[in-house]
Design a protein around this motif. Structure first.
Motif, PDB file in Angstrom:
ATOM      1  N   SER A 147      -4.906   8.101  -1.284  1.00 19.60           N
ATOM      2  CA  SER A 147      -5.986   7.064  -1.354  1.00 19.60           C
ATOM      3  C   SER A 147      -7.358   7.231  -1.621  1.00 19.60           C
ATOM      4  O   SER A 147      -7.792   8.305  -1.447  1.00 19.60           O
ATOM      5  CB  SER A 147      -5.878   6.514   0.251  1.00 19.60           C
ATOM      6  OG  SER A 147      -4.379   6.095   0.182  1.00 19.60           O
ATOM      7  N   SER A 148      -8.242   6.210  -1.846  1.00 23.39           N
ATOM      8  CA  SER A 148      -9.598   6.507  -2.254  1.00 23.39           C
ATOM      9  C   SER A 148     -10.382   5.668  -1.232  1.00 23.39           C
ATOM     10  O   SER A 148     -10.392   4.599  -1.551  1.00 23.39           O
ATOM     11  CB  SER A 148      -9.893   6.305  -3.614  1.00 23.39           C
ATOM     12  OG  SER A 148      -9.076   7.139  -4.659  1.00 23.39           O
ATOM     13  N   LEU A 184      -5.277   4.731   6.547  1.00 24.01           N
ATOM     14  CA  LEU A 184      -4.846   4.899   5.164  1.00 24.01           C
ATOM     15  C   LEU A 184      -3.993   6.185   4.996  1.00 24.01           C
ATOM     16  O   LEU A 184      -2.808   6.144   4.567  1.00 24.01           O
ATOM     17  CB  LEU A 184      -6.122   5.011   4.391  1.00 24.01           C
ATOM     18  CG  LEU A 184      -7.173   4.059   4.245  1.00 24.01           C
ATOM     19  CD1 LEU A 184      -7.890   4.442   3.355  1.00 24.01           C
ATOM     20  CD2 LEU A 184      -6.309   2.702   3.589  1.00 24.01           C
ATOM     21  N   VAL A 193      -6.651  11.567   1.580  1.00 23.49           N
ATOM     22  CA  VAL A 193      -7.700  10.487   1.642  1.00 23.49           C
ATOM     23  C   VAL A 193      -8.969  11.184   0.819  1.00 23.49           C
ATOM     24  O   VAL A 193      -9.578  12.153   1.683  1.00 23.49           O
ATOM     25  CB  VAL A 193      -8.074   9.790   2.632  1.00 23.49           C
ATOM     26  CG1 VAL A 193      -8.912   8.677   2.380  1.00 23.49           C
ATOM     27  CG2 VAL A 193      -6.825   8.843   3.325  1.00 23.49           C
ATOM     28  N   ARG A 204       0.787   6.061   3.678  1.00 15.89           N
ATOM     29  CA  ARG A 204       1.374   6.594   2.309  1.00 15.89           C
ATOM     30  C   ARG A 204       1.496   8.084   2.262  1.00 15.89           C
ATOM     31  O   ARG A 204       0.390   8.658   2.858  1.00 15.89           O
ATOM     32  CB  ARG A 204       1.097   5.963   1.147  1.00 15.89           C
ATOM     33  CG  ARG A 204      -0.653   6.191   0.967  1.00 15.89           C
ATOM     34  CD  ARG A 204      -1.319   5.203  -0.132  1.00 15.89           C
ATOM     35  NE  ARG A 204      -0.992   5.535  -1.277  1.00 15.89           N
ATOM     36  CZ  ARG A 204      -1.052   4.801  -2.447  1.00 15.89           C
ATOM     37  NH1 ARG A 204      -1.436   3.592  -2.271  1.00 15.89           N
ATOM     38  NH2 ARG A 204      -1.029   5.196  -3.778  1.00 15.89           N
ATOM     39  N   ALA A 253       0.844  -1.217  -0.044  1.00  8.25           N
ATOM     40  CA  ALA A 253      -0.057  -0.098  -0.034  1.00  8.25           C
ATOM     41  C   ALA A 253       0.824   1.208   0.036  1.00  8.25           C
ATOM     42  O   ALA A 253       0.419   2.358  -0.484  1.00  8.25           O
ATOM     43  CB  ALA A 253      -0.891   0.009   1.053  1.00  8.25           C
ATOM     44  N   ARG A 263      -2.602   1.786  -7.022  1.00  9.15           N
ATOM     45  CA  ARG A 263      -3.833   2.777  -6.787  1.00  9.15           C
ATOM     46  C   ARG A 263      -4.604   1.697  -5.301  1.00  9.15           C
ATOM     47  O   ARG A 263      -4.684   0.692  -5.332  1.00  9.15           O
ATOM     48  CB  ARG A 263      -4.741   2.580  -7.740  1.00  9.15           C
ATOM     49  CG  ARG A 263      -4.027   3.115  -8.913  1.00  9.15           C
ATOM     50  CD  ARG A 263      -5.221   3.136 -10.084  1.00  9.15           C
ATOM     51  NE  ARG A 263      -5.647   1.827 -10.823  1.00  9.15           N
ATOM     52  CZ  ARG A 263      -6.033   1.612 -11.917  1.00  9.15           C
ATOM     53  NH1 ARG A 263      -6.467   2.531 -12.503  1.00  9.15           N
ATOM     54  NH2 ARG A 263      -6.522   0.604 -12.152  1.00  9.15           N
ATOM     55  N   LEU A 264      -4.769   2.614  -4.355  1.00 10.26           N
ATOM     56  CA  LEU A 264      -5.169   2.009  -3.199  1.00 10.26           C
ATOM     57  C   LEU A 264      -6.613   2.545  -2.933  1.00 10.26           C
ATOM     58  O   LEU A 264      -7.016   3.374  -2.947  1.00 10.26           O
ATOM     59  CB  LEU A 264      -4.335   2.514  -2.034  1.00 10.26           C
ATOM     60  CG  LEU A 264      -4.711   2.075  -0.555  1.00 10.26           C
ATOM     61  CD1 LEU A 264      -4.456   0.531  -0.436  1.00 10.26           C
ATOM     62  CD2 LEU A 264      -3.980   2.677   0.426  1.00 10.26           C
TER      63      LEU A 264
END
Length: 609
Positions: A222-223, A214, A257, A218, A99, A105-106
């Motif tokens: 992030s989605s 999340l 996020v 990183r 991740a 792609r997360l």
């Protein structure tokens, strides 16, 4: 949006030796670069790929900013050439490492079953859209599934589309339904005065936990796909959940996020309930795409994938002079016509105090008092099967009082059996003879505040406690002895008891904890950002009542923030702002003043990823 700052990040190096750079970018002294993720699309939602910094305009709080850099990022869900690492996720740790990669792609899908109707017209198109989304992912994409009752410890990233599809096909809404009860947490909902408010609070708390988690993995985007008809945030005379909502939006902004709120109801269908305003707010405030009031759920999810696949990173240095700890609004536009721009609406800056503390940290030596405060943290890493808390309440006259509680050690060896009970005995340190009867503390059921506590009046002279950990069959798993040190109280001084850290796993548990004056302290001082931690300080019986001050410090002893203290019923309480901190070690300082007399205590805790 990826910010060149993280509140208090610089001011809190961990005490356990050299640490890796925090996963969130750090606002270093003299370098104030803000980076903003911007999605730019043209006709038919196709990404625009040929823009330069000169094509953008950016304002912060209405003031134009000079854009220093513009980098285009494209991801397609495939592994880069020459990368032979296995795509299959082998463990939780492997999933988190994947991740953190820039080329991954997360996605997280949060199914808010508390606020989704159990109706075929809702669940059937919802499942179909999510199946379409999952089947369209690339082999390098990572997905994690969650609902309001899923603890962070149970989250697992995966690339196994078959497993994801199997779980999504089982999802059913439970809006307005209480039975069957899925966990002990839900048992309390049956007796709640306003069940709708409690469930909305559980949902927002869990979603906040997810975005915080999340964001710590990183720097990149992030989605979260938030599947819900929308939890309400206002409940008339019963109050509102605005504080929880603002905390959620703040953590999503800090963690880069984006929340894409997906309302499974069709076009014009209001269903049995739901607050679309909440969904719109979650989407627009975090830079996501609200998918509401539409029969094209699959097309909306296609845009979510496109959002994560192509975007620009804009960098600029704010023209403002002050590091004020406030939210700063950002507006990004493109000079070309017919272009749609999607970016987060702002970011939270660090305070000037945090930056100053960061600059001082490197030159300040660790004092003996600071080193002493960290001794319990070091002791908890000794390989024992249980973490232990020993609290001492000294007295000006009469015997001091010792209290002991425990919990299974988080740092125990993986193969070690979990203890069922702990036998606590008070010993004369000189002779080793027992002083009174032993007390057995059985493991709690996991309900907040319900751990057992052993209490002893301490005689004059040096004493120790002997601890015996028992397994499920009453076999001895571990046995050790440790001294009990009672702080001396000068004749003109004030007694100060050991600080008590009480932990709740959710906002719902914290509400219950506040109403439990005798709840047991947590044995461990290691917390995660989504924990809610209350610190309580028993106060000496004095008239007038003493004045209590509390502050948050870094490991060098420099103050990072003042903490609001409430005093009542012979104790002072305050809560720790864990969501504002990065993983590291910290100190809490409490000072009690009565007239010309004062006493101070330091206690350490650690925030872990």
């Amino acid at each position: 949006m990826c910010l060149g700052l993280a509140l208090l990040a610089l001011a809190a190096p961990a005490a356990r030796g050299p640490q890796p750079e925090p996963r969130q970018p750090v606002f270093r002294a003299g370098v104030r670069v803000v980076r903003v993720d911007v999605s730019v699309t043209g006709r038919r939602d196709t990404p625009v790929t040929d823009l330069t910094a000169a094509d953008f305009t950016l304002e912060e709080d209405g003031v134009p900013q000079a854009i220093d850099s513009a980098q285009f990022v494209r991801l397609d869900g495939r592994r880069g050439p020459g990368d032979e690492d296995s795509l299959q996720i082998r463990s939780r740790e492997h999933g988190e490492a994947e991740a953190a990669r820039d080329d991954v792609r997360l996605f997280a899908i949060f199914f808010d079953d508390y606020h989704v109707d159990r109706l075929p017209g809702v669940t059937v198109p919802m499942r179909a859209a999510l199946e379409h989304f999952i089947r369209g992912l690339g082999p390098n994409d990572l997905v994690v599934l969650m609902d309001p009752l899923t603890p962070l410890s149970a989250l697992r990233f995966t690339r196994d589309q078959a497993a994801l599809l199997d779980q999504v096909r089982k999802w059913e809404g439970r809006q307005g339904e209480l039975f069957p009860i899925r966990s002990p947490l839900e048992e309390g909902q049956a007796y709640a005065h306003n069940r709708a408010m409690v469930r909305a609070e559980v949902t927002l708390s869990a979603l906040n936990a997810l975005v915080t988690y999340l964001g710590g993995l990183r720097d990149g985007r992030s989605s979260v796909i938030f599947v819900s008809q929308g939890p309400a945030t206002f409940f008339g005379t019963d109050g509102n959940l605005e504080d929880q909502m603002r905390e959620l939006l703040r953590n999503a902004s800090r963690g880069n996020v984006a929340i894409h709120a997906l309302d499974p109801r069709g076009l014009g269908d209001s269903g049995r309930g739901g607050d679309r305003d909440t969904l719109l707010r979650l989407g627009y405030e975090t830079g996501g795409r609200p998918i509401v009031n539409t029969n094209g759920l699959d097309r909306g999810l296609d845009k979510v994938v496109a959002f994560a696949s192509a975007y620009y990173l804009l960098g600029y240095t704010p023209t403002r002079d002050a590091d004020d700890g406030r939210f700063h609004r950002i507006s990004v536009k493109v000079k070309r016509p017919g272009i749609e721009v999607l970016a987060r609406r702002g970011y939270w800056a660090p305070s000037a105090e945090a930056v100053r503390a960061a600059m001082l940290e490197a030159v300040q030596p660790v004092t003996p008092a600071v080193a002493e405060a960290f001794e319990p943290m070091a002791a908890s890493r000794n390989g024992r099967v249980a973490d232990l808390w020993v609290g001492i309440r000294p007295a000006v006259s009469g015997p001091a009082r010792a209290s002991v509680t425990w919990e299974p050690a988080a740092s125990a060896p993986p193969a070690a059996p979990a203890p069922r009970a702990l036998i606590v005995e008070l010993l004369d340190r000189g002779t080793g003879e027992a002083l009174g009867d032993p007390v057995t503390i059985v493991s709690s059921s996991g309900i907040v505040g319900m751990a057992g506590v052993a209490g002893f009046d301490l005689p004059q002279g040096p004493t120790s406690i002997r601890l015996t950990a028992l397994g499920t069959g009453d076999e001895v798993l571990d046995r050790w002895t440790q001294p009990v040190e009672v702080p001396a109280v000068p004749a003109d001084g004030l007694p100060l008891a050991t600080l008590e850290f009480r932990r709740a796993r959710s906002a719902f548990e914290m509400r219950a904890l506040r109403d439990m004056p005798d709840a047991a302290p947590a044995a461990s001082r290691r917390f995660v950002r989504t924990d809610r931690v209350q610190v309580r300080v028993p106060l000496p019986d004095l008239q007038p009542a003493p004045v209590v001050e509390a502050g948050l410090l870094n490991t060098g002893g420099q103050r990072l923030a003042s903490l609001a203290v409430e005093t009542s019923d012979g104790r002072a309480t305050f809560e720790l702002p864990l969501t504002s901190l990065v993983p590291a070690a910290y100190l809490v300082r409490v000072r009690i003043t009565a007239g010309q007399r004062s006493v101070e205590q330091l206690a350490a805790f650690e925030l872990i990823p």
